[in-house]
Design a protein around this motif. Structure first.
Motif, PDB file in Angstrom:
ATOM      1  N   TRP A 197      40.599  33.127  47.144  1.00 11.51           N
ATOM      2  CA  TRP A 197      40.437  32.132  48.212  1.00 11.51           C
ATOM      3  C   TRP A 197      39.545  30.983  47.744  1.00 11.51           C
ATOM      4  CZ3 TRP A 197      36.603  29.875  51.191  1.00 11.51           C
ATOM      5  CH2 TRP A 197      37.030  29.208  52.340  1.00 11.51           C
ATOM      6  N   ILE A 198      38.485  31.297  47.013  1.00 10.05           N
ATOM      7  CA  ILE A 198      37.601  30.254  46.490  1.00 10.05           C
ATOM      8  C   ILE A 198      38.363  29.346  45.526  1.00 10.05           C
ATOM      9  CG2 ILE A 198      35.585  29.806  45.028  1.00 10.05           C
ATOM     10  CD1 ILE A 198      34.796  30.679  47.790  1.00 10.05           C
ATOM     11  N   ARG A 199      39.207  29.936  44.703  1.00 10.62           N
ATOM     12  CA  ARG A 199      40.021  29.128  43.786  1.00 10.62           C
ATOM     13  C   ARG A 199      40.939  28.196  44.571  1.00 10.62           C
ATOM     14  NH1 ARG A 199      40.356  31.273  38.439  1.00 10.62           N
ATOM     15  NH2 ARG A 199      42.398  30.325  38.203  1.00 10.62           N
ATOM     16  N   LYS A 200      41.523  28.712  45.641  1.00 13.76           N
ATOM     17  CA  LYS A 200      42.399  27.891  46.473  1.00 13.76           C
ATOM     18  C   LYS A 200      41.611  26.785  47.164  1.00 13.76           C
ATOM     19  CE  LYS A 200      46.072  28.347  49.932  1.00 13.76           C
ATOM     20  NZ  LYS A 200      46.804  29.286  50.831  1.00 13.76           N
ATOM     21  N   LEU A 201      40.389  27.097  47.588  1.00 13.71           N
ATOM     22  CA  LEU A 201      39.516  26.090  48.202  1.00 13.71           C
ATOM     23  C   LEU A 201      39.238  24.952  47.223  1.00 13.71           C
ATOM     24  CD1 LEU A 201      37.503  25.230  50.522  1.00 13.71           C
ATOM     25  CD2 LEU A 201      35.766  26.526  49.261  1.00 13.71           C
ATOM     26  N   LEU A 202      38.927  25.289  45.986  1.00 12.05           N
ATOM     27  CA  LEU A 202      38.637  24.268  44.979  1.00 12.05           C
ATOM     28  C   LEU A 202      39.887  23.452  44.653  1.00 12.05           C
ATOM     29  CD1 LEU A 202      36.287  26.300  42.609  1.00 12.05           C
ATOM     30  CD2 LEU A 202      35.638  24.539  44.259  1.00 12.05           C
ATOM     31  N   ASP A 203      41.040  24.110  44.598  1.00  6.40           N
ATOM     32  CA  ASP A 203      42.288  23.378  44.380  1.00  6.40           C
ATOM     33  C   ASP A 203      42.538  22.387  45.517  1.00  6.40           C
ATOM     34  OD1 ASP A 203      42.806  24.658  42.004  1.00  6.40           O
ATOM     35  OD2 ASP A 203      44.154  26.152  42.879  1.00  6.40           O
ATOM     36  N   THR A 204      42.256  22.832  46.737  1.00  5.40           N
ATOM     37  CA  THR A 204      42.415  21.960  47.900  1.00  5.40           C
ATOM     38  C   THR A 204      41.507  20.742  47.790  1.00  5.40           C
ATOM     39  OG1 THR A 204      43.070  23.764  49.369  1.00  5.40           O
ATOM     40  CG2 THR A 204      42.106  21.821  50.410  1.00  5.40           C
ATOM     41  N   PHE A 205      40.260  20.986  47.401  1.00  6.40           N
ATOM     42  CA  PHE A 205      39.319  19.872  47.254  1.00  6.40           C
ATOM     43  C   PHE A 205      39.798  18.883  46.198  1.00  6.40           C
ATOM     44  CE2 PHE A 205      35.749  17.986  44.931  1.00  6.40           C
ATOM     45  CZ  PHE A 205      35.182  17.239  45.945  1.00  6.40           C
ATOM     46  N   LEU A 206      40.251  19.393  45.058  1.00  7.69           N
ATOM     47  CA  LEU A 206      40.692  18.505  43.981  1.00  7.69           C
ATOM     48  C   LEU A 206      41.906  17.678  44.396  1.00  7.69           C
ATOM     49  CD1 LEU A 206      40.263  20.858  40.884  1.00  7.69           C
ATOM     50  CD2 LEU A 206      38.828  18.914  41.541  1.00  7.69           C
ATOM     51  N   CYS A 207      42.810  18.279  45.156  1.00 12.38           N
ATOM     52  CA  CYS A 207      43.978  17.533  45.646  1.00 12.38           C
ATOM     53  C   CYS A 207      43.552  16.431  46.614  1.00 12.38           C
ATOM     54  CB  CYS A 207      44.959  18.483  46.329  1.00 12.38           C
ATOM     55  SG  CYS A 207      45.827  19.596  45.202  1.00 12.38           S
ATOM     56  N   HIS A 241      35.505  45.872  39.660  1.00 13.13           N
ATOM     57  CA  HIS A 241      35.321  45.243  38.349  1.00 13.13           C
ATOM     58  C   HIS A 241      36.558  44.452  37.954  1.00 13.13           C
ATOM     59  CE1 HIS A 241      35.638  45.227  33.902  1.00 13.13           C
ATOM     60  NE2 HIS A 241      34.358  44.919  33.980  1.00 13.13           N
ATOM     61  N   LYS A 242      37.727  45.006  38.190  1.00 14.32           N
ATOM     62  CA  LYS A 242      38.978  44.327  37.838  1.00 14.32           C
ATOM     63  C   LYS A 242      39.150  43.040  38.642  1.00 14.32           C
ATOM     64  CE  LYS A 242      43.955  45.147  37.310  1.00 14.32           C
ATOM     65  NZ  LYS A 242      44.375  43.871  37.923  1.00 14.32           N
ATOM     66  N   ALA A 243      38.789  43.096  39.935  1.00 13.35           N
ATOM     67  CA  ALA A 243      38.922  41.908  40.782  1.00 13.35           C
ATOM     68  C   ALA A 243      38.052  40.767  40.262  1.00 13.35           C
ATOM     69  CB  ALA A 243      38.542  42.252  42.222  1.00 13.35           C
ATOM     70  N   ILE A 244      36.837  41.101  39.814  1.00 15.72           N
ATOM     71  CA  ILE A 244      35.938  40.075  39.282  1.00 15.72           C
ATOM     72  C   ILE A 244      36.437  39.574  37.932  1.00 15.72           C
ATOM     73  CG2 ILE A 244      33.593  39.625  38.458  1.00 15.72           C
ATOM     74  CD1 ILE A 244      32.633  41.710  40.484  1.00 15.72           C
ATOM     75  N   LYS A 245      36.861  40.494  37.090  1.00 16.75           N
ATOM     76  CA  LYS A 245      37.342  40.121  35.755  1.00 16.75           C
ATOM     77  C   LYS A 245      38.581  39.238  35.842  1.00 16.75           C
ATOM     78  CE  LYS A 245      38.717  42.159  31.332  1.00 16.75           C
ATOM     79  NZ  LYS A 245      38.968  43.433  30.606  1.00 16.75           N
ATOM     80  N   ASP A 246      39.503  39.595  36.712  1.00 12.50           N
ATOM     81  CA  ASP A 246      40.735  38.812  36.856  1.00 12.50           C
ATOM     82  C   ASP A 246      40.470  37.453  37.492  1.00 12.50           C
ATOM     83  OD1 ASP A 246      42.028  40.956  35.787  1.00 12.50           O
ATOM     84  OD2 ASP A 246      42.890  41.676  37.668  1.00 12.50           O
ATOM     85  N   GLY A 247      39.401  37.392  38.323  1.00 13.24           N
ATOM     86  CA  GLY A 247      39.077  36.132  38.992  1.00 13.24           C
ATOM     87  C   GLY A 247      38.421  35.134  38.078  1.00 13.24           C
TER      88      GLY A 247
END
Length: 329
Positions: free
Chosen positions: A44-54, A323-329
């Motif tokens: 969700w944070i990644r999507k938030l940042l993508d939204t901001f950049l757009c 751990h996987k969720a953080i690593k993949d993020g």
């Protein structure tokens, strides 16, 4: 006027500015997750940042196409104020970068626990001692920097083994030395500075600027909300979240932004999140799994019974998912 609903015969600039506001509204509506568990997660944070950049790119195009108006009052003040807010936001980003580095350090501690309690081999006392030490180091790393050592130990007594509290008291001061911002710097004060004097444009100014100042006002609110959400999610020095978004629902993008703001505030008020160092979903997962592991390691006696070993492996699997969720993020 604020909703930017143009009458027939609108100019090309008016249509473009109206489209910008609609796009901002649509993008923030898309950020509202259907599942509350997705809110404030790494994806969700990644999507938030993508939204901001757009939004920022669309705004950059508008500014570039209207450069001739930027030196005229009142647009000169609007654009100058926006640039000053952007500089303050960059300061917050420096602190956020420190917080992300903290999370990476916690990830390394999780790796130590996972390696020590590898489910593919028999678990012995040596592996447990190594895992316990990593869990203590993890607890130290997740202490709230602002708290005094005594109140920190009290707040985290359910998270940290009792016999580790003396070590926590001696090391709790160490965390503040690694931040790149000064000890007196405050994310809360910085966000309040970004929000300061951010008021809706007056009707006469909207007319005199051909609604260009509404685009600046819109982007300023996007900037404010995104920075505030990052501070809410990521460990950051002095993370006060109480801020009033002074925008009426006459703006088409106001409702989705205000709705997200309210949902994040509600999340921060939950009993198990009030004292968290960050509202990021994965941080909550670390805290929860590490607490369970600490409770389990305190109750373990060797040799392990089959039931206890199965319980350990179950907890390790839970930790592995975080751990996987953080690593993949």
């Amino acid at each position: 006027i604020h909703s930017m609903e143009s009458p027939n015969g609108s100019t090309g600039q008016e249509i473009e500015l109206e489209a910008f506001q609609r796009q901002v509204a649509e993008r923030f509506r898309d950020l509202a997750p259907s599942d509350s568990d997705d809110l404030l997660s790494i994806p969700w944070i990644r999507k938030l940042l993508d939204t901001f950049l757009c939004c920022q790119e669309d705004f950059r195009v508008i500014v570039f196409e209207n450069k001739s108006q930027l030196n005229k009052p009142p647009m000169d003040k609007y654009i100058t104020d926006y640039f000053e807010r952007s500089l303050k936001a960059l300061d917050v980003c420096n602190a956020i970068r420190d917080g992300i580095e903290r999370i990476r350090q916690w990830q390394k501690q999780l790796e130590i626990v996972l390696c020590a309690l590898d489910s593919q081999r028999t678990i012995g006392e040596g592996q447990f001692r190594r895992a316990k030490k990593a869990l203590i180091d993890l607890a130290i790393g997740m202490l709230d920097e602002k708290e005094s050592s005594s109140s920190v130990a009290h707040r985290n007594r359910s998270f940290v083994r009792n016999n580790a509290q003396r070590e926590l008291r001696s090391l709790s001061h160490f965390r503040s030395l690694s931040w790149s911002v000064s000890r007196t710097w405050s994310a809360a004060r910085q966000i309040h500075a970004i929000a300061s004097n951010l008021v809706a444009p007056k009707t006469n100014e909207i007319i005199s600027t051909n609604r260009l100042n509404v685009a600046v006002f819109t982007m300023s609110h996007v900037l404010l909300f995104v920075v505030w959400a990052l501070v809410a999610a990521i460990p950051c020095q002095d993370r006060g979240l109480q801020i009033h978004l002074s925008v009426t629902k006459q703006f088409v993008w106001a409702d989705p932004i205000l709705s997200l703001h309210e949902r994040i505030l509600d999340e921060s008020k939950k009993r198990d999140r009030r004292n968290s160092c960050g509202l990021l979903k994965e941080i909550h997962g670390i805290e929860k799994c590490a607490r369970h592991m600490n409770e389990l390691t305190d109750s373990v006696h060797f040799p392990l019974t089959m039931q206890k070993e199965a319980e350990v492996k179950e907890r390790v699997q839970e930790l592995a998912l975080v751990h996987k969720a953080i690593k993949d993020g």
